[in-house]
Design an enzyme around this catalytic site. Structure first.
Site, PDB file in Angstrom:
ATOM      1  N   ARG A   1       0.853  -1.198   0.000  1.00 25.84           N
ATOM      2  CA  ARG A   1       0.000   0.000   0.000  1.00 25.84           C
ATOM      3  C   ARG A   1       0.883   1.240   0.000  1.00 25.84           C
ATOM      4  NH1 ARG A   1      -1.924   0.729   4.454  1.00 25.84           N
ATOM      5  NH2 ARG A   1      -1.301  -1.205   5.459  1.00 25.84           N
TER       6      ARG A   1
ATOM      7  N   TYR B   1      -1.686  -3.551  -6.730  1.00 27.67           N
ATOM      8  CA  TYR B   1      -1.403  -4.233  -5.471  1.00 27.67           C
ATOM      9  C   TYR B   1      -2.629  -4.274  -4.537  1.00 27.67           C
ATOM     10  CZ  TYR B   1      -0.166  -5.175  -0.755  1.00 27.67           C
ATOM     11  OH  TYR B   1      -0.201  -5.710   0.499  1.00 27.67           O
ATOM     12  N   GLY B   2      -2.816  -5.381  -3.882  1.00 25.58           N
ATOM     13  CA  GLY B   2      -3.835  -5.662  -2.855  1.00 25.58           C
ATOM     14  C   GLY B   2      -4.652  -4.481  -2.384  1.00 25.58           C
TER      15      GLY B   2
ATOM     16  N   LYS C   1      -9.674  -2.566   1.922  1.00 19.90           N
ATOM     17  CA  LYS C   1      -9.410  -1.408   2.785  1.00 19.90           C
ATOM     18  C   LYS C   1     -10.212  -0.180   2.330  1.00 19.90           C
ATOM     19  CE  LYS C   1      -6.963  -3.976   5.275  1.00 19.90           C
ATOM     20  NZ  LYS C   1      -5.579  -4.148   5.535  1.00 19.90           N
TER      21      LYS C   1
ATOM     22  N   HIS D   1     -10.482  -2.411  11.746  1.00 20.17           N
ATOM     23  CA  HIS D   1      -9.374  -3.230  11.250  1.00 20.17           C
ATOM     24  C   HIS D   1      -9.096  -4.327  12.281  1.00 20.17           C
ATOM     25  CE1 HIS D   1      -4.953  -3.226   9.625  1.00 20.17           C
ATOM     26  NE2 HIS D   1      -5.697  -4.081   8.974  1.00 20.17           N
TER      27      HIS D   1
ATOM     28  N   SER E   1      -1.199  -3.694  10.179  1.00 16.04           N
ATOM     29  CA  SER E   1      -0.888  -4.681   9.141  1.00 16.04           C
ATOM     30  C   SER E   1       0.431  -5.384   9.449  1.00 16.04           C
ATOM     31  CB  SER E   1      -0.769  -3.989   7.781  1.00 16.04           C
ATOM     32  OG  SER E   1      -1.966  -3.313   7.482  1.00 16.04           O
ATOM     33  N   ALA E   2       0.459  -6.695   9.202  1.00 12.54           N
ATOM     34  CA  ALA E   2       1.665  -7.506   9.363  1.00 12.54           C
ATOM     35  C   ALA E   2       2.167  -7.552  10.812  1.00 12.54           C
ATOM     36  CB  ALA E   2       2.776  -7.040   8.413  1.00 12.54           C
ATOM     37  N   CYS E   3       1.228  -7.599  11.778  1.00 15.45           N
ATOM     38  CA  CYS E   3       1.588  -7.758  13.197  1.00 15.45           C
ATOM     39  C   CYS E   3       0.973  -9.024  13.784  1.00 15.45           C
ATOM     40  CB  CYS E   3       1.131  -6.551  14.000  1.00 15.45           C
ATOM     41  SG  CYS E   3       2.113  -5.075  13.688  1.00 15.45           S
TER      42      CYS E   3
ATOM     43  N   LYS F   1      -2.128 -10.573  12.993  1.00 13.59           N
ATOM     44  CA  LYS F   1      -3.597 -10.743  13.105  1.00 13.59           C
ATOM     45  C   LYS F   1      -4.032 -12.089  12.552  1.00 13.59           C
ATOM     46  CE  LYS F   1      -5.835  -7.296  11.136  1.00 13.59           C
ATOM     47  NZ  LYS F   1      -4.703  -6.443  10.745  1.00 13.59           N
TER      48      LYS F   1
ATOM     49  N   ASN G   1      -2.309 -14.860  12.138  1.00 16.34           N
ATOM     50  CA  ASN G   1      -1.878 -15.977  12.988  1.00 16.34           C
ATOM     51  C   ASN G   1      -2.761 -16.098  14.224  1.00 16.34           C
ATOM     52  OD1 ASN G   1       0.187 -16.406  11.176  1.00 16.34           O
ATOM     53  ND2 ASN G   1       1.759 -15.415  12.423  1.00 16.34           N
TER      54      ASN G   1
ATOM     55  N   ASP H   1      -9.120  -9.834   9.371  1.00 15.74           N
ATOM     56  CA  ASP H   1      -8.646  -8.487   9.037  1.00 15.74           C
ATOM     57  C   ASP H   1      -9.656  -7.376   9.309  1.00 15.74           C
ATOM     58  OD1 ASP H   1      -6.497  -6.868   8.009  1.00 15.74           O
ATOM     59  OD2 ASP H   1      -7.590  -6.649   6.134  1.00 15.74           O
TER      60      ASP H   1
ATOM     61  N   ARG I   1       2.376 -12.108  -0.633  1.00 12.24           N
ATOM     62  CA  ARG I   1       1.054 -12.432  -0.078  1.00 12.24           C
ATOM     63  C   ARG I   1       0.472 -13.673  -0.720  1.00 12.24           C
ATOM     64  NH1 ARG I   1      -1.417  -8.692   3.833  1.00 12.24           N
ATOM     65  NH2 ARG I   1       0.118  -7.039   3.999  1.00 12.24           N
TER      66      ARG I   1
ATOM     67  N   ASN J   1      -0.131 -17.673  22.817  1.00 13.49           N
ATOM     68  CA  ASN J   1      -0.941 -16.478  23.114  1.00 13.49           C
ATOM     69  C   ASN J   1      -2.305 -16.852  23.697  1.00 13.49           C
ATOM     70  OD1 ASN J   1       1.073 -14.747  22.267  1.00 13.49           O
ATOM     71  ND2 ASN J   1       0.324 -14.649  20.155  1.00 13.49           N
TER      72      ASN J   1
HETATM   73  O1  SAT Z   1      -2.703  -4.350   1.330  1.00 16.08           O
HETATM   74  S1  SAT Z   1      -3.750  -4.632   2.314  1.00 16.08           S
HETATM   75  O2  SAT Z   1      -4.195  -3.366   2.896  1.00 16.08           O
HETATM   76  O3  SAT Z   1      -4.855  -5.307   1.708  1.00 16.08           O
HETATM   77  C1  SAT Z   1      -3.111  -5.594   3.551  1.00 16.08           C
HETATM   78  C2  SAT Z   1      -2.677  -4.785   4.699  1.00 16.08           C
HETATM   79  O4  SAT Z   1      -1.781  -3.958   4.557  1.00 16.08           O
HETATM   80  O5  SAT Z   1      -3.257  -4.950   5.790  1.00 16.08           O
HETATM   81 MN    MN Z   2      -5.031  -5.417   7.324  1.00 14.52          MN
END
Ligand code: SAT
Ligand code: MN
Length: 580
Positions: free
Chosen positions: A67, A195-196, A204, A224, A246-248, A250, A252, A273, A364, A491
């Protein structure tokens, strides 16, 4: 007579001038045909169909891998409504500037009309959107990520009430890339990225930025957040919604597998998400608006996320991962270690000695939720699931304890509003810098965050039993830089404390920052975490907290008059308690 949708599609075709227009019905045969066409143009590469049936690799433009928050704008009539948390462009300026980029943009391309439903098919909380795109990769990705095609058109009928998303790859240049949101018109314009989060507009752009605006007007929350159900040996299931940047982790957490020490526990995935939470019967009830997962590949393996490994074995798209000579995907941290040779995410020869990453750090997979072994039986329930706890978490090497609870709803909103986290590869900017990220919504809140905090405060009074609010941090490091807490499946031990608190079954210790577990109340049997380490994980460093409070102050001050009085009071009360 044409419908509002048909008229809008005609209008977009008039501007973008595609060579053909294809209305997506969402069928398997349509998906298969689009995949065949993309294989022919090398937009997709076929993976080993014995090992990964129905799976394909997509390599995006190397300038288009995450993003781009600096190119993402809110276009509201009044600049203050977008707030200091958003880039802003006036709607007329945006339409002129970016409209020019759409003019003739689809000339040699097919325009796909992608109707989609965010949310379970018969849920009153679901919403229809339509994305117009010239990217077949986006069209097939939307079929995985949403309920796409006929089901959405049937729900829409002749109504004009849908979110309109216009997307073109343009020339993929970051210089001509814009992701624009017009919440007052429920419209999204995205150009220059495939991109995503920039291009799959249901995610998003619609389900968070536009939906958060609608949610404030209509009295609900678009967040989120992952959604999970924790089932205990007694059979009781408690639902939790949790916000992390993002990427923390979620995904998992959403698919957590209880460790061997926790027989009889089960963690049920509802979403990984996004959560849409509506008041009903005195509670907040959550639905997952999505139908698939767009997960980070690196670090995913059968230890960190066995459910995801089982999910992505078929019918999945992999983006910017490496390719082994066997035709299978590879990313850093995958089971079995690196192959002796591979093609990296840009298709270049790679070996472990190359000194570069084989997969892009934000590579991804896009995979259907129904393939996930831990999907909750309630994940498509039209009424959603009742949320008992809301958890806010970030990635913090220091300061932030493993877990603590707010004193009440107002204090909980303050805990969410003052969240901070180290940045990750999910967005194109520096990685590892601590930034304030309220409710993990900084990149996704479609309006002024001062107003957003006010909306959260009001939501607590709209339900008789609001969820209890917690903060967690799985990422604390010791002096030697190693993680103090094992994380992943373990966790669950922290989630068990949260569940026990929600049901009034365990006490907590009052501290200046909130209610912290007594060390004996987090079960450590069977893990290599000493009582002393747990005490370190739960300790409150007053001087450090006073420093953090000063950073929070500075962040909150930007919202000026729009910052609710309650948040200011909580900030003052925190400082007072820390100094006492
Ligand atoms: O690129 S996305 O926003 O879909 C994934 C993320 O960054 O959480
Ligand atoms: Mn996200």
């Amino acid at each position: 007579m044409s419908t509002p949708l048909e008229r809008w599609v005609d209008e977009c075709a008039g501007i973008t001038r595609p060579k053909a227009v294809h209305w997506c019905d969402g069928s398997q045969s349509e998906y298969d045909r689009l995949v065949r066409e993309m294989l022919a143009t090398r937009t997709l590469v076929e993976l080993n169909q014995q090992e990964y049936p129905g799976c394909y690799l997509h390599r995006s433009d190397p300038n288009d891998v995450a993003r781009t928050e600096h190119l993402t704008f809110l276009c509201t009539r009044n600049k203050d409504d977008a707030g200091p948390n958003n880039n802003w462009m006036s709607p007329p300026e945006a339409k002129e500037k970016v409209g020019a980029l759409f003019a003739g943009a689809m000339r040699e391309r097919t325009m796909y009309v992608v109707p989609y439903l965010m949310g379970p098919v018969s849920s009153p909380y679901s919403q229809v959107g339509v994305e117009i795109t010239d990217s077949p990769y986006v069209a097939v990705s939307m079929r995985i990520m949403t309920r796409m095609g006929k089901v959405a058109l049937d729900r829409l009928g002749a109504s004009d009430y849908f979110v309109k998303g216009l997307h073109s790859l343009g020339d993929l240049s970051p210089d001509r890339r814009f992701i624009l949101h017009f919440p007052e018109e429920r419209t999204i314009w995205s150009v220059g990225s495939g991109y995503g989060g920039n291009a799959l507009l249901g995610k998003k752009c619609h389900a968070l930025r536009i939906a958060s605006w609608m949610a404030r007007e209509e009295g609900w929350l678009a967040e989120h957040m992952l959604i999970v159900g924790i089932e205990e040996p007694s059979g009781r299931t408690t639902y939790i919604a949790a916000a992390f940047p993002s990427a923390c982790g979620k995904t998992n957490l959403a698919m957590l597998v209880p460790p061997a020490s926790h027989k009889g526990y089960k963690v049920w995935t509802v979403g990984d998400d996004i959560a849409w939470m509506n008041p009903a019967d005195g509670q907040l009830r959550a639905i997952n608006p999505e139908a698939g997962f767009f997960g980070v590949a690196p670090g995913t393996n059968s230890k960190t996320n066995p459910n995801m490994m089982a999910t992505i074995g078929k019918n999945s798209l992999f983006t910017n991962v490496a390719l082994t000579p066997r035709g299978t995907p590879y990313w850093e941290g995958m089971d079995g270690g690196p192959p002796p040779e591979a093609l990296d995410w840009q298709g270049r020869p790679w070996t472990p000695a190359s000194g570069t990453k084989a997969a892009h750090p934000n590579s991804r997979f896009t995979t259907p939720a129904h393939q996930c072994p831990s999907m909750s039986p309630a994940w498509e329930s039209p009424a959603g699931v009742p949320i008992s706890a809301i958890v806010f978490g970030g990635r913090r090497a220091t300061l932030m304890p493993l877990v603590f609870q707010s004193f009440n709803w107002q204090h909980g909103v303050f805990l969410g509003a003052t969240m901070a986290s180290e940045t990750t590869a999910a967005a194109t900017s520096a990685v590892g810098v601590v930034r304030q990220d309220p409710m993990a919504m900084l990149p996704f809140c479609g309006y002024n965050m001062g107003d957003y905090f006010g909306h959260w405060l009001r939501m607590g009074t709209r339900v008789a039993t609001p969820p209890q609010i917690f903060r967690v941090n799985w990422f604390r490091q010791g002096r030697d830089g190693s993680y103090l807490w094992p994380g992943f499946g373990e966790n669950l031990r922290v989630l068990r404390w949260i569940v026990a608190r929600v049901h009034g079954e365990v006490a907590a210790a009052d501290t200046p920052i909130g209610q912290v577990p007594r060390a004996g109340d987090i079960d450590l049997t069977g893990i290599d975490v000493s009582r002393a380490t747990l005490e370190e994980l739960l300790a409150i460093d007053r001087a450090g907290w006073l420093e953090a409070a000063a950073a929070q102050d500075k962040f909150l001050e930007q919202f000026g008059d729009r910052l609710p009085r309650e948040i200011r009071e909580e900030q003052a009360a925190l400082v007072k308690r820390l100094r006492a």
